[in-house]
Design an enzyme around this catalytic site. Structure first.
Site, PDB file in Angstrom:
ATOM      1  N   MET A  35       0.810  -1.713  12.217  1.00  0.00           N
ATOM      2  CA  MET A  35       0.055  -2.558  13.137  1.00  0.00           C
ATOM      3  C   MET A  35       0.184  -2.070  14.584  1.00  0.00           C
ATOM      4  O   MET A  35       0.675  -2.788  15.459  1.00  0.00           O
ATOM      5  CB  MET A  35       0.504  -4.020  12.995  1.00  0.00           C
ATOM      6  N   ARG A  36      -0.270  -0.848  14.788  1.00  0.00           N
ATOM      7  CA  ARG A  36      -0.107  -0.223  16.094  1.00  0.00           C
ATOM      8  C   ARG A  36      -1.203   0.825  16.248  1.00  0.00           C
ATOM      9  O   ARG A  36      -1.538   1.515  15.273  1.00  0.00           O
ATOM     10  CB  ARG A  36       1.275   0.457  16.084  1.00  0.00           C
ATOM     11  N   HIS A  60      -7.957  -0.899   5.787  1.00  0.00           N
ATOM     12  CA  HIS A  60      -8.142  -2.157   6.508  1.00  0.00           C
ATOM     13  C   HIS A  60      -8.785  -3.182   5.575  1.00  0.00           C
ATOM     14  O   HIS A  60      -9.721  -2.856   4.843  1.00  0.00           O
ATOM     15  CB  HIS A  60      -9.020  -1.920   7.743  1.00  0.00           C
ATOM     16  N   ILE A  67      -2.700   4.319  17.199  1.00  0.00           N
ATOM     17  CA  ILE A  67      -2.164   5.686  17.306  1.00  0.00           C
ATOM     18  C   ILE A  67      -2.603   6.274  18.645  1.00  0.00           C
ATOM     19  O   ILE A  67      -3.768   6.167  19.032  1.00  0.00           O
ATOM     20  CB  ILE A  67      -2.689   6.544  16.128  1.00  0.00           C
ATOM     21  N   LYS A 113       4.331   4.974  25.083  1.00  0.00           N
ATOM     22  CA  LYS A 113       3.858   5.360  23.749  1.00  0.00           C
ATOM     23  C   LYS A 113       4.035   6.855  23.500  1.00  0.00           C
ATOM     24  O   LYS A 113       4.386   7.283  22.395  1.00  0.00           O
ATOM     25  CB  LYS A 113       2.385   4.970  23.601  1.00  0.00           C
ATOM     26  N   ASN A 131      -6.521   5.305   7.554  1.00  0.00           N
ATOM     27  CA  ASN A 131      -6.015   3.928   7.577  1.00  0.00           C
ATOM     28  C   ASN A 131      -6.752   3.097   6.539  1.00  0.00           C
ATOM     29  O   ASN A 131      -7.913   3.388   6.217  1.00  0.00           O
ATOM     30  CB  ASN A 131      -6.245   3.331   8.973  1.00  0.00           C
ATOM     31  N   ASN A 179       0.832  -1.214   0.000  1.00  0.00           N
ATOM     32  CA  ASN A 179       0.000   0.000   0.000  1.00  0.00           C
ATOM     33  C   ASN A 179       0.863   1.260   0.000  1.00  0.00           C
ATOM     34  O   ASN A 179       0.509   2.263  -0.622  1.00  0.00           O
ATOM     35  CB  ASN A 179      -0.965  -0.002   1.190  1.00  0.00           C
TER      36      ASN A 179
END
Ligand code: GAR
Length: 188
Positions: free
Chosen positions: A91-92, A110, A94, A66, A108, A15
């Site tokens: 893969m986290r 998905h 925000i 974070k 994003n 992507n």
């Protein structure tokens, strides 16, 4: 004026590639200013380097929390005058630090028709469930897992259960929908 895009990714980066190619061809009115990767050495970093796109590789575990991790990213985004963020297989979740500064300007992609099958391995989850219409979603990012307002979706009718057959169909659809959606958002 051209927008300044950052693309966050953790893995293969197909992507990323679709977005970067669309920017290079002026299909998206933006330059990719930065590739942010939380998995040093992931294939996406090679893709970025080939395109002369600056890469920020970070190990989240080496930060105490974070907020500290995201503050380092935020500093780089601001240095690069980034005004829009695309998550592309990042893969986290925000956190508040980035959301406060970029709320409404983070999207994003998905690989499911959200709100069905959020989280990891959406394609596997959908196959397991016996879904007959798969699909992909582009959505605004908030602090939830693959939540946030849906911006665009595309269905993929598929009756089989062969992951190797389905997966490329999903990715091809993702690339087209992501480019189309981001191009529309950034057209001005
Ligand atoms: C894509 O299918 C993307 O939708 C998914 O990760 C894959 C990354 O592929 N993202 C999520 O599942 C987000 N929850 P890529 O690295 O080839 O772009």
């Amino acid at each position: 004026m051209k927008h300044r895009l950052a693309i966050f990714a953790s893995g293969n980066g197909s992507n990323f590639e679709a977005l970067a190619a669309a920017c290079a061809k002026n299909r998206i009115n933006a330059d990719v200013a930065l590739c942010v990767c939380d998995k040093p050495g992931a294939y996406v970093t090679e893709r970025a380097k080939k395109r002369n796109i600056r890469v920020l590789e970070l190990r989240p575990k080496s930060f105490s929390n974070k907020a500290e991790y995201e503050q380092v990213i935020l500093n780089e985004l601001q240095k690069e005058n980034v005004d829009f963020i695309c998550l592309a297989g990042y893969m986290r979740i925000i956190g508040a630090t980035l959301l406060q500064h970029y709320e409404g300007r983070i999207v994003n992609i998905h690989p499911s028709l959200l709100p069905a099958f959020p989280g990891v391995d959406a394609i596997g989850q959908a196959l397991e469930y016996g879904v007959k219409v798969f699909g992909v979603t582009v959505h605004l990012v908030d602090q939830s897992l693959d939540g946030g307002k849906i911006l665009s979706q595309a269905p993929i009718p598929y009756n089989g259960n062969d992951r190797d057959e389905l997966e490329p169909m999903v990715h091809t659809r993702e690339h087209a929908l992501y480019v189309e959606t981001v191009a529309e958002i950034l057209k001005n």
